[in-house]
Design an enzyme around this catalytic site. Sequence first.
Site, PDB file in Angstrom:
ATOM      1  N   HIS A 180       0.813  -1.049  -0.041  1.00 57.04           N
ATOM      2  CA  HIS A 180      -0.146  -0.108  -0.041  1.00 57.04           C
ATOM      3  C   HIS A 180       0.636   1.263   0.057  1.00 57.04           C
ATOM      4  CE1 HIS A 180      -3.722  -2.388   0.692  1.00 57.04           C
ATOM      5  NE2 HIS A 180      -3.013  -2.913   1.649  1.00 57.04           N
ATOM      6  N   HIS A 190       0.235 -10.420   1.005  1.00 58.43           N
ATOM      7  CA  HIS A 190      -1.101 -10.993   1.626  1.00 58.43           C
ATOM      8  C   HIS A 190      -1.566 -12.059   1.070  1.00 58.43           C
ATOM      9  CE1 HIS A 190      -1.769  -6.193   0.840  1.00 58.43           C
ATOM     10  NE2 HIS A 190      -1.951  -6.337   1.980  1.00 58.43           N
ATOM     11  N   GLU A 244      -5.993 -10.002   2.446  1.00 57.46           N
ATOM     12  CA  GLU A 244      -5.326 -11.062   3.155  1.00 57.46           C
ATOM     13  C   GLU A 244      -6.424 -12.239   3.501  1.00 57.46           C
ATOM     14  OE1 GLU A 244      -2.880 -10.382   6.581  1.00 57.46           O
ATOM     15  OE2 GLU A 244      -3.607 -12.198   7.612  1.00 57.46           O
ATOM     16  N   THR A 286      -3.342 -11.412  10.127  1.00 59.38           N
ATOM     17  CA  THR A 286      -1.964 -11.431  10.805  1.00 59.38           C
ATOM     18  C   THR A 286      -1.899  -9.876  11.240  1.00 59.38           C
ATOM     19  OG1 THR A 286      -1.154 -10.798   8.691  1.00 59.38           O
ATOM     20  CG2 THR A 286      -0.842 -13.065   9.569  1.00 59.38           C
ATOM     21  N   ASN A 302      -3.116  -2.103   8.757  1.00 60.00           N
ATOM     22  CA  ASN A 302      -2.257  -2.052   9.966  1.00 60.00           C
ATOM     23  C   ASN A 302      -1.751  -0.731  10.186  1.00 60.00           C
ATOM     24  OD1 ASN A 302       0.921  -1.690   9.384  1.00 60.00           O
ATOM     25  ND2 ASN A 302      -0.087  -2.716   7.670  1.00 60.00           N
ATOM     26  N   SER A 315       3.965  -1.087   5.284  1.00 58.34           N
ATOM     27  CA  SER A 315       4.423  -0.937   3.921  1.00 58.34           C
ATOM     28  C   SER A 315       4.843   0.343   3.574  1.00 58.34           C
ATOM     29  CB  SER A 315       3.096  -1.245   2.913  1.00 58.34           C
ATOM     30  OG  SER A 315       2.010  -1.355   3.581  1.00 58.34           O
TER      31      SER A 315
END
Length: 504
Positions: A263, A298, A350, A388, A447, A489
């Site tokens: 990303h 992912h 993911e 995750t 995230n 990322s």
Amino acid sequence: MGFAIAIDGPAGAGKSTIAKAAAARLGAVYVDTGAMYRTIALYLLRTGTDCEDTEALSRALSQIEIRLGYEDGLQQMYLNGENVTGLIRTEEVSRMASISSSKKEVRASLLKLQRDMAKSQDVLMDGRDIGTKILPDAQLKIFLTASADVRAKRRYLEQQEKGVECTLEEIKADIIERDYRDMHREESPLCQAEDAVLVDTSDLTLEESIETIVQLADSRRARRVITAETAGFCFGVRRAVETCYEEAQKGRKPIYTFGPIIHNEQVVSDLEKKGVRVIASEEELSEITEGTVIIRSHGVGRSIYQQIERQGLTLVDATCPFVKKIHKIVKEKSEQGWEILIIGSADHPEVQGICGWISGKVQVIATEEEARAFKTSEDAKICVVSQTTFDSKKFSKIVEIIKNLRYYYTDILNTICNATEERQAEARKLAQNCDAMIVIGGRHSSNTQKLYEICRSECEQTFYIQSLVDFDVSLLPSSGCVGITAGASTPNNLIEEVSHQCLK
Ligand code: DC
């Protein structure tokens, strides 16, 4: 580490008096490391230990427990529980300290104690090797000195006041001898750290010397920036990005990634310039007739692997090994008749990829409300896994709710990867201790969004930025501590650029 000021310099430069007063004005804890060496020297004198006898010295050191305490803001030295503060300023101890402090065993015995003192508080530490060895990352390093003549005169006047008989010449000779020993010893010799500011107090009054240090500290402290160690690329993402660059270098075009590799628009467009294009959908994939398809960290469902194979394309699998493990778990469990419950965002690639390995029933939930509303047949065997990058605290709460629903079989597997947990835990701690936080990452990076939520809950002034373009330094407080963290990322160079901007 808190804000650390390292002051080094030769004996008699007024270090301790100046440092003590400056620390009080700056609200930092004053640590006089010379007193630690003096305390060891006192023990060696008391026990008649010969410093040149390495074995005897090591034995003596193993019997010493040194502790620091503070009374009315004044450092107290404890030797095996006894307060020896008043006993370590004699000439005899000074001489022994000068000799024993050159021994590597002695220095090693104090290293941890000195470093630990700077871990959780603001300190002003003085000594001989603080900036060069003990606190190489100190935010401010000062080399405090004065000419030998001036130092000798100051010491002479002190001794006269105490009624000690001596001559100026004797004192000067002693100072020169100690300087020589401190500067020429093998272990941590006294020298000015490259990044230390030289403060010569020969022509300064005591007040002027203190003021110089306070001003230097204030200007350094104006805005401090701490970057989380875990900020940025995690193992899986770094591996996927590197895979793309490696494939691009091999030159076997065309190369595609199934979905943007991370990303981050800058990285994606840089890869595009190198010939790595993004396939946005399964339809687009079905139109490709040749080349390499890289599967990003992912991961994807089984059908995509099959489609790539059917179309005769080369497959390079950069799925994160932690995600791959979840694929394996859900594949096997669902084949054995377990129902899968994924804790994560249903629309995250993911999670969609994980769903693509499940042959039986699957549900995805992301909130406590959804957990409370969760329903399935009473005799279902439920295997719970997590995305995750899911928030570990939320995961625990959701799991508690699921457990209380009392289904007969539940197998709960926390598949949140350590990198995420560590990044989140560090971000939380950093945010608790900072006046402002910057979270760097793409708007669509889940995230990063979670990091932002965590930081925002601990620090009101938390800013979410994607790049330098949407970063307005003027919004940051002009003083205090700014923390930086970044999603999995976010490339390192962006984190560094933001950190530099903060210090401008
Ligand atoms: O600063 P002071 O005079 O109290 O130090 C006592 C002795 O310890 C002196 O000989 C130098 C030595 N010392 C050292 O080697 N390293 C330090 N960090 C502090 C002091």
